[in-house]
Scaffold this motif. Structure first.
Motif: not given
Lengths: 616, 199
Positions: A134-144, A157-171, A220-222
């Motif tokens: 939220k602070l950086a304005g980048i996508p976050v993904l969380e697996p279950s 990785f696909d998402l990052s390329e589509k949005v043009g932003e790094p993706v935070l993968f939170r475990t 990009n966030l939109e």
């Protein structure tokens, strides 16, 4: 061949979550990976480092997380797929580049793994890193789950390329250190050479440029929000009017709990796997079909607050709860019974909890805290400093590593700790704020990570303190990963440089430097006394290889020691050193030959010289 | 299918992570759904290592207090410490060879009496199987095979929905070739001892 490099046709594998994440990255064609090791993320990097030696992947142990993130950022800006891996507090170190990288954006897919640690199994706090998205304005993904983690990394990785932003993968630890059955997928080819196209108005965020980049980031966030609305990782299960919104491992506890409570037909679940930006429309539609909603998420009320705001916008007045004294806590991690109980309470379902055994008549069981290993050189260093400082009023700022275990009796050599490198900064502060002698402890890897600026500060501001660098030649706590001081040829690896701690310390101008060999106790105490007497910054480098690491490299001494008849029961050995190889039998101290590492430190402090080499 | 919940507690170095990964591999061979989580933060520094394994349906990888179907303790005082995971029906398998924590050596605690310990566990759970896994491991040829002895004893309970043959097959593939025979022998000794060691 490394098991995680097996082709798509390989049979299903029983993998640790961290191995599944590494596999997912390799399936996605990861080209450049960088890390600073930290539990619970470390096995991801261990696996990638091993694979890099037999594939096109480039992987490095960076000096710290900030550097790791910058290495990965440059790779991604050159069009390569990259990954930076760290524990949750590591992202604090890497936050500076991350927040501006969001302005710059990426070309190749870039994934930043943050391994959060609810309940702090091996961390100093349990911060919830979804807020960094939220602070950086980048996508976050969380697996279950472990299985989902592998698939989701590929998607990241696909998402990052589509949005043009790094993706935070939170475990969380229960993903990293869970094991599950994983089906190998196709391994995408690795693009190993990128190209950086000069475009200062994109890549150099001076104010005039950054103002435009912030506009781009919000666009990009939109786009990310649009994708989040339809992403398969945000999905609904069930069809009742009781709503549950959940994420990560909480989804598992909710799924199992609904079956246990027999309320499958009453509950509708919204599982959020793409948690920043949240799928606003999806959540609003979900809320519209519910009588009441429970938000089940470990850590902070990140989703709960957003869900309540969405409800307000829709004019919905249904009850929405999550964090509450009678429901779910912001503290620690959840477990299935806890979530089941909260669901039963909130939806008014009768439920009989498991009957726990009555433990009131169980005798007190002696604690088994982790301890410095038998033969650990840190124990010797602590003993030496303690002896050298006898009679002084001292403060011992400590740092992050095995040596933090020096907190325990009988050593009790850790008084203050914030984070990686804080022994130095805090040491500077204590030296000005108190009249006590400040003696800071830091390990070799932590010194490279973030100790050096603190040392420079101490020298520049002429603080009166002693720094003891515990150089055991590896990053021991997280499993013996390399650091810039390690001679990589001992690992049969070529093409690396090596940084000498002593040269760094002398190079930045430390006015007093001494190197000790801590297994030589008497000589070391003398040397440390001199360092403590010095007014200003004095540095003691205590150099001795980690005993576990020595064993792994087959460099360990094969001798062991025993206590002879000369023992008069002073108990200095056991009471002052606290080595786990000692045990008492019939009131006499003895040495477990199976644990003794042959360091001979106890033999040097025995007033009767009763500890002698065991001869078999 | 029903869910079977197994907790294994051990002291760092006793090899419970190998034992649980062998069980996981055996479940994979038996086509039984399996999930596991482990807490091994500072295992190499003498701390407690805990594995939770779930066989059958379900999604969680964590076992709540009072909900273990089987508790296996590689060290007697650790078995006792984990008793909160049990209920009146839980089957408990414990090693009887103590590894007293260092706190006992420096006088910060008293190691529980073994007879009393067994009596307490027996009174609060469904069944207790107690074996001297160290002694049996020595008989098998290595003190390091304690984990395989206890794996054998656990399989003898019939509570784990995996066949002993598949566990042995997993031992053959997961253990270093030179140690396979010793490990299989330890497994058999543990399996046999559990028949007589129940009380």
């Amino acid at each position: 061949m490394h098991k995680l490099l097996a082709g798509q046709s390989a049979r299903r594998m029983f993998l640790l979550g961290n191995e599944a994440i590494a596999r997912g990255a390799v399936e996605a064609g990861l080209a450049v990976g960088a890390t600073y090791p930290g539990t619970p993320s470390s096995e991801i990097s261990n696996a990638l480092f091993e694979m890099s030696r037999e594939s096109d992947l480039y992987f490095e142990y960076s000096a710290n997380e900030k550097v790791a993130l910058e290495v990965a950022a440059a790779a991604a800006c050159s069009g390569l797929r990259s990954m930076a891996i760290m524990k949750h507090v590591g992202l604090n170190v890497a936050a500076d580049p991350l927040l501006t990288l969001a302005y710059l954006g990426v070309k190749g897919g870039m994934v930043v793994v943050t391994a959060d640690d609810p309940l702090m199994f091996s961390s100093q706090n349990e911060q919830d890193n979804r807020y960094y998205g939220k602070l950086a304005g980048i996508p976050v993904l969380e697996p279950s789950s472990v299985e989902e983690a592998k698939e989701m990394v590929r998607y990241a990785f696909d998402l990052s390329e589509k949005v043009g932003e790094p993706v935070l993968f939170r475990t969380t630890t229960r993903i990293n250190h869970s094991t599950g059955v994983v089906t190998p997928g196709e391994l995408l080819p690795v693009k190993t050479t990128g190209d950086f196209e000069k475009d200062p108005f994109r890549w150099v965020p001076i104010p005039a440029v950054a103002r435009n980049l912030h506009v781009k980031l919000l666009k990009n966030l939109e786009e990310a929000k649009r994708l989040s609305e339809t992403c398969g990782y945000n999905f609904t299960v069930g069809g009742g009017t009781w709503g549950i919104i959940c994420n990560g491992v909480s989804y598992n506890y909710v799924s199992d709990g609904i079956k246990d409570l027999g309320i499958e037909d009453r509950v509708r679940i919204l599982r959020i796997g793409f948690s920043h930006p949240l799928p606003e429309k999806l959540i609003k539609t979900f809320l519209a079909g519910c009588e009441k909603v429970l938000v089940v998420e470990e850590g902070e009320p990140y989703m709960e607050e957003a869900v309540k705001a969405f409800a307000q916008e829709e004019g919905l007045t249904i009850p929405i709860k999550g964090k509450a004294p009678d429901l779910l806590s912001r503290l620690y991690e959840f477990d299935p019974a806890m979530v089941r109980k909260a669901m039963a309470a909130y939806f008014g379902v009768s439920y009989t909890p498991a009957v726990l055994p009555d433990l009131s008549d169980i005798p007190e069981i002696p604690q088994r805290p982790p301890n410095l290993c038998a033969g650990c050189s840190h124990r010797a260093s602590f003993y030496i400093v303690k002896k050298a400082a006898e009679g002084m009023q001292t403060i011992y700022p400590s740092d992050i590593g095995c040596y933090t275990l020096g907190i325990l009796p009988p050593l009790e050599m850790a008084d203050y700790l914030l984070c990686m490198g804080s022994s130095l900064g805090a040491g500077c502060g204590f030296s000005k704020s108190t009249d006590k002698k400040v003696i800071s402890f830091i390990g070799d890897s932590t010194f490279f990570h973030s100790g050096i600026p603190g040392l420079i500060n101490a020298i520049f501001n002429n603080h009166n303190m002693t720094l003891v660098i515990l150089d055991n030649g590896t990053t021991a706590m997280t499993g013996h990963q390399p650091n810039p001081g390690v001679d990589m040829s001992t690992l049969n690896l070529s093409g690396y440089g090596r940084v000498s701690i002593e040269e760094v310390v002398r190079g930045v101008g430390a006015p007093f430097v001494t190197v000790i060999q801590p297994l030589k106790v008497k000589k070391s105490i003398e040397a440390v006394r001199e360092a403590l007497a010095f007014k200003g910054v004095s540095v003691v480098i205590s150099r001795q290889i980690c005993t576990l690491y020595a064993k792994a490299l087959k460099l360990d001494s094969k001798r062991t020691f025993r206590i002879s008849d000369r023992c008069k029961g002073h108990r200095n050995c056991i009471d002052e050193l606290g080595c786990p190889a000692f045990f008492s039998k019939d009131g006499k101290v003895q040495i477990d030959a199976g644990l003794c590492a042959g360091c001979a430190v106890c033999a040097q402090i025995c007033p009767e010289n009763a500890i002698i080499p065991a001869k078999d | 299918m029903n869910t079977t919940r197994l907790i294994i507690v051990a002291v760092g170095g006793q090899g419970n992570l190998l034992a649980s990964s062998i069980l996981g591999e055996a479940a994979l061979l038996s086509n039984i759904p399996v999930r596991m989580s482990e807490i091994h933060g500072m295992a190499q520094r003498g701390g407690v290592v805990e594995s939770a394994m779930l066989f059958g349906d379900g999604a969680s990888t964590v076992i709540s207090d009072g909900e273990a179907d089987v508790l296996v303790g590689f060290e007697p005082s650790e078995t006792l410490r984990a008793l909160k995971k049990c209920n009146k029906d839980t089957v408990v398998v414990t090693n009887l060879a103590p590894l007293p924590p260092f706190t006992v050596a420096i006088g910060k605690g008293v190691y529980p009496d073994l007879a009393k310990l067994q009596e307490l566990i027996r009174a609060k759970t469904g069944k207790l199987i107690a074996v001297d896994a160290m002694e049996l491991a020595k008989q098998a040829g290595s003190t390091l095979a304690v984990n395989m002895v206890l794996l054998g004893a656990t399989m003898q309970t019939g509570k784990i929905p995996v066949s002993p043959e598949n566990v042995k097959e997993a031992i053959r593939t997961k253990v270093k070739q030179a140690f396979v025979e010793i490990n299989l022998k330890a497994f058999e000794l543990g399996f046999a001892a559990a028949r007589t060691g129940r009380s």
